[in-house]
Design a protein around this motif. Structure first.
Motif, PDB file in Angstrom:
ATOM      1  N   LEU A  57     -10.770  23.596  23.312  1.00  0.00           N
ATOM      2  CA  LEU A  57     -11.821  22.951  22.525  1.00  0.00           C
ATOM      3  C   LEU A  57     -13.145  22.943  23.280  1.00  0.00           C
ATOM      4  O   LEU A  57     -14.221  23.217  22.705  1.00  0.00           O
ATOM      5  N   ALA A  58     -13.094  22.652  24.587  1.00  0.00           N
ATOM      6  CA  ALA A  58     -14.318  22.596  25.391  1.00  0.00           C
ATOM      7  C   ALA A  58     -14.971  23.965  25.523  1.00  0.00           C
ATOM      8  O   ALA A  58     -16.203  24.089  25.487  1.00  0.00           O
ATOM      9  N   THR A  59     -14.140  25.017  25.661  1.00  0.00           N
ATOM     10  CA  THR A  59     -14.713  26.352  25.800  1.00  0.00           C
ATOM     11  C   THR A  59     -15.198  26.911  24.470  1.00  0.00           C
ATOM     12  O   THR A  59     -16.120  27.725  24.429  1.00  0.00           O
ATOM     13  N   SER A  60     -14.583  26.461  23.388  1.00  0.00           N
ATOM     14  CA  SER A  60     -15.029  26.922  22.064  1.00  0.00           C
ATOM     15  C   SER A  60     -16.391  26.344  21.710  1.00  0.00           C
ATOM     16  O   SER A  60     -17.201  26.992  21.038  1.00  0.00           O
ATOM     17  N   TYR A  61     -16.623  25.107  22.141  1.00  0.00           N
ATOM     18  CA  TYR A  61     -17.917  24.456  21.886  1.00  0.00           C
ATOM     19  C   TYR A  61     -18.591  24.185  23.242  1.00  0.00           C
ATOM     20  O   TYR A  61     -18.852  23.046  23.609  1.00  0.00           O
ATOM     21  N   GLU A  88       5.377  20.850  30.324  1.00  0.00           N
ATOM     22  CA  GLU A  88       5.205  21.348  28.967  1.00  0.00           C
ATOM     23  C   GLU A  88       4.222  20.499  28.166  1.00  0.00           C
ATOM     24  O   GLU A  88       3.219  20.999  27.653  1.00  0.00           O
ATOM     25  N   LYS A  89       4.494  19.165  28.052  1.00  0.00           N
ATOM     26  CA  LYS A  89       3.635  18.317  27.229  1.00  0.00           C
ATOM     27  C   LYS A  89       2.259  18.117  27.855  1.00  0.00           C
ATOM     28  O   LYS A  89       1.229  18.218  27.183  1.00  0.00           O
ATOM     29  N   LEU A  90       2.219  17.816  29.163  1.00  0.00           N
ATOM     30  CA  LEU A  90       0.944  17.554  29.812  1.00  0.00           C
ATOM     31  C   LEU A  90       0.081  18.807  29.866  1.00  0.00           C
ATOM     32  O   LEU A  90      -1.113  18.776  29.532  1.00  0.00           O
ATOM     33  N   ILE A  91       0.685  19.909  30.256  1.00  0.00           N
ATOM     34  CA  ILE A  91      -0.075  21.162  30.328  1.00  0.00           C
ATOM     35  C   ILE A  91      -0.468  21.621  28.927  1.00  0.00           C
ATOM     36  O   ILE A  91      -1.566  22.149  28.712  1.00  0.00           O
ATOM     37  N   GLY A  92       0.410  21.363  27.951  1.00  0.00           N
ATOM     38  CA  GLY A  92       0.064  21.720  26.577  1.00  0.00           C
ATOM     39  C   GLY A  92      -1.140  20.937  26.069  1.00  0.00           C
ATOM     40  O   GLY A  92      -2.040  21.487  25.428  1.00  0.00           O
ATOM     41  N   GLY A  93      -1.162  19.634  26.346  1.00  0.00           N
ATOM     42  CA  GLY A  93      -2.311  18.831  25.939  1.00  0.00           C
ATOM     43  C   GLY A  93      -3.583  19.235  26.655  1.00  0.00           C
ATOM     44  O   GLY A  93      -4.678  19.275  26.054  1.00  0.00           O
ATOM     45  N   TYR A  94      -3.447  19.528  27.940  1.00  0.00           N
ATOM     46  CA  TYR A  94      -4.623  19.971  28.707  1.00  0.00           C
ATOM     47  C   TYR A  94      -5.164  21.297  28.169  1.00  0.00           C
ATOM     48  O   TYR A  94      -6.376  21.507  28.090  1.00  0.00           O
ATOM     49  N   GLU A  95      -4.244  22.176  27.759  1.00  0.00           N
ATOM     50  CA  GLU A  95      -4.680  23.475  27.226  1.00  0.00           C
ATOM     51  C   GLU A  95      -5.476  23.312  25.930  1.00  0.00           C
ATOM     52  O   GLU A  95      -6.482  23.989  25.712  1.00  0.00           O
ATOM     53  N   LYS A  96      -5.069  22.368  25.055  1.00  0.00           N
ATOM     54  CA  LYS A  96      -5.796  22.123  23.812  1.00  0.00           C
ATOM     55  C   LYS A  96      -7.223  21.630  24.096  1.00  0.00           C
ATOM     56  O   LYS A  96      -8.185  22.080  23.470  1.00  0.00           O
TER      57      LYS A  96
END
Length: 604
Positions: free
Chosen positions: A572-576, A560-568
């Motif tokens: 961010l990388a795909t948005s920019y 949950e926490k690790l995958i959640g952080g990776y998703e953020k």
């Protein structure tokens, strides 16, 4: 056509038998593979030697070396010549071109070219030129015999030890150093010659004619031919004293002992050995290409221990090897030494033991590999279900075992380079198994029946996993085409890496699905399953509670926490995306600049 995952799931007994065979075969191969420091380097040089007794280096160069060089420099395959000229000898090393593998043909061509030189062009005193492959051998260890014993006794003890070591299984090359060649000196007295009216030539002719082995042809007999040979040659001075130098019709006889003193001694050369400040001889044991340096050293040490009455030390690996092979060569060597012990005034020491360095390096790599295996296992347990992690780790062990079997079949040895290759791929070997296992487990978690999940998930990822492994193999393959001695050493690295990755791929597709299909259940259903019909003992209940808590922690922190952080970060990388690509290009440019500018130094 049946896929590997389907075949694996439908034939669990065959899969388990194959797994056991790989484990047993891997253990056997690991114990019996030849161990050495580096892979054997193929000879790519030819050695040309000519002896010219008594000649100065200038005379040797002019009379022999330059003439041979002129003849062989343009032979096909010869790239360069290196000549060493000493007093009385000429040595030429012809280095062959890279990729020229037919060394035997080069030896034949060089010898034929030298044979075309007219014999009158060489000095009359020069001996026949010898042409052979330049094949240096590695000494394994040396045994020094030393003490206040005298040259004659030291040499006799050394010759005896040399014969005994050659009786050990696998030992074929033993040399004796630090001693001079035997020589019988005949010291003629000029006064005695004058007394008997003889010349030095008379003595020389008598000794030469009396000290010969002459063939006498054959006697044809019914049913067989018998060779006749006159044996008159001797290497014992005492047997020469009665040689007749002169005799006449009146019965007057002059023997060699009447005009000369015969001394059994050594050549008058400056050769001697010392160990610990005392006179010594060295028995040096060498290994050939297919011999195990550590095994040879162990046999010699066991023999020496037997001669000195010391206890036999048996390494743990040798004990395991005896269980597989049934051979106990160490005990045989120890008993052979104990049958002929040395007197108390003879000191024995083992030195220059190359096997110690080999054992040390191999032990270091083995220790590193073990801790690498432990760390890989811990990582698997952190991120995967514990049952899945165990079977993935088992796949790693099977891949290493299968690699050892293939190495033995292909004639590879266990050395620093091959073990380094196994350690390099230690983390890569579980990549394909993780992909297959995680995909199977995700389907099981989604409610798919385990056997069906193993088949469908395995088939879905077969080609992606195969491509992943093959790209890594292709990356290492160019190392096989390096030239020279470095190429001989590094060339085994891609072979071992390719073998290990291929075996790992087969294990992930043909063995792992069967284990997961029959050994892993849906965790949600397993939590409610009670194998004892509603009654559990305290140990079973405690184990179930512990695994549930660990799984909850794993779910909370690593999913949950690790995958959640990776998703953020990913969003961010795909948005920019253009900023992300620019940052990566900037890093690449800076990295290349650091290397080209020399700020990151290069050291071989």
């Amino acid at each position: 056509m049946t896929s590997l995952p389907r075949f694996s799931v439908e034939n669990p007994i065959l899969v388990n038998l194959a797994m056991m065979a790989m484990l047993i075969g891997g253990a056997f191969s690991g114990l019996t593979l030849v161990r050495e420091m580096f892979p054997e380097s193929r000879p790519n040089r030819v050695l040309v030697t000519t002896q010219y007794p008594g000649a100065t280096p200038a005379e040797t160069e002019k009379g022999i070396t330059l003439k041979i060089e002129e003849k062989i420099k343009d032979i096909d395959g010869v790239e360069s010549l290196y000549s060493t000229i000493n007093e009385g000898s000429s040595t030429i090393i012809a280095e062959l071109e890279s990729g020229f593998d037919d060394v035997d043909q080069a030896v034949t061509d060089i010898k034929s070219a030298i044979d075309t030189i007219p014999s009158e062009d060489f000095p009359a005193e020069a001996l026949e030129t010898q042409v052979a492959k330049f094949d240096p051998k590695w000494p394994v260890l040396s045994v020094a015999l030393y003490g206040d014993l005298g040259d004659r006794r030291l040499k006799e003890l050394g010759e005896r030890l040399k014969r005994e070591v050659l009786e050990l299984p696998g030992v074929t090359d033993v040399r004796l150093n630090g001693t001079r060649k035997d020589e019988i000196s005949i010291e003629v007295s000029p006064g005695k010659l004058a007394q008997y009216n003889l010349s030095f030539l008379d003595v020389s002719r008598a000794v030469t004619e009396s000290n010969l082995d002459l063939p006498g042809g054959q006697l044809r007999m019914k049913g067989a031919n018998v060779a006749v040979r006159t044996l008159g040659e001797t290497d014992i001075g005492a047997e020469l004293v009665d040689i007749v130098v002169f005799s006449d019709a009146a019965g007057k006889t002059v023997r060699l002992k009447d005009v000369a003193t015969i001394v059994d001694g050594f050549e008058d050369v400056d050769v001697f050995g010392q160990y610990d400040g005392q006179s010594s001889v060295d028995v040096v044991i060498y290994k050939s290409e297919d011999q195990d340096a550590i095994e040879i050293a162990g046999l010699v040490r066991a023999m020496v221990a037997g001669k000195l009455g010391q206890p036999l030390v048996r390494p743990l690996t040798q004990r395991f090897k005896s269980l597989f092979t049934g051979d106990d060569d160490l005990t045989t060597a120890y008993e052979l030494g104990a049958m002929q012990p040395y007197p108390s005034d003879v000191n024995v020491a083992i030195h220059n033991d190359l096997s110690v360095f080999i054992e040390g390096r191999l032990e270091l790599l083995t220790r590193n590999g073990f801790w690498g295996l432990v760390l890989v296992t811990l990582c698997l347990l952190l991120f995967l279900h514990w049952r899945v992690a165990i079977w993935v780790m088992m796949g790693l062990v099977l891949a290493v075992a299968g690699s050892l079997i293939c190495m033995q079949m292909l004639g590879q040895t266990l050395n620093l380079i091959t073990m380094l290759g196994l350690i390099i791929v230690l983390g890569l070997l579980v990549d394909d198994a993780i992909i297959v296992a995680e995909h199977i487990y995700s389907k099981i978690e989604a409610g798919v029946e385990p056997k069906l999940a193993a088949i469908t998930a395995g088939e879905e990822v077969s080609w992606p996993v195969t491509c992943t492994v093959m790209t890594t193999v292709i990356t290492f393959i160019p190392l096989m085409y390096m030239d020279g001695q470095i190429g001989d050493w590094i060339g085994v690295l891609p072979v071992v890496v390719s073998i290990a990755l291929t075996v790992s791929l087969l294990e992930a597709l043909a063995i792992l699905p069967s284990h997961l299909a029959h050994g892993v259940k849906n965790p949600k259903k397993a939590d409610h399953h009670n194998p004892a019909g509603g009654k559990e003992n305290g140990l079973s209940k405690g184990w179930r509670s512990l695994t549930r808590r660990l799984r909850n922690l794993q779910q909370l922190y690593f999913q949950e926490k690790l995958i959640g952080g990776y998703e953020k970060i990913l969003r961010l990388a795909t948005s920019y995306r253009y900023v992300t690509l620019s940052a990566l290009m900037a890093m690449l440019i800076v990295t290349i600049g650091l290397i080209v500018s020399g700020r990151v130094p290069y050291v071989l």
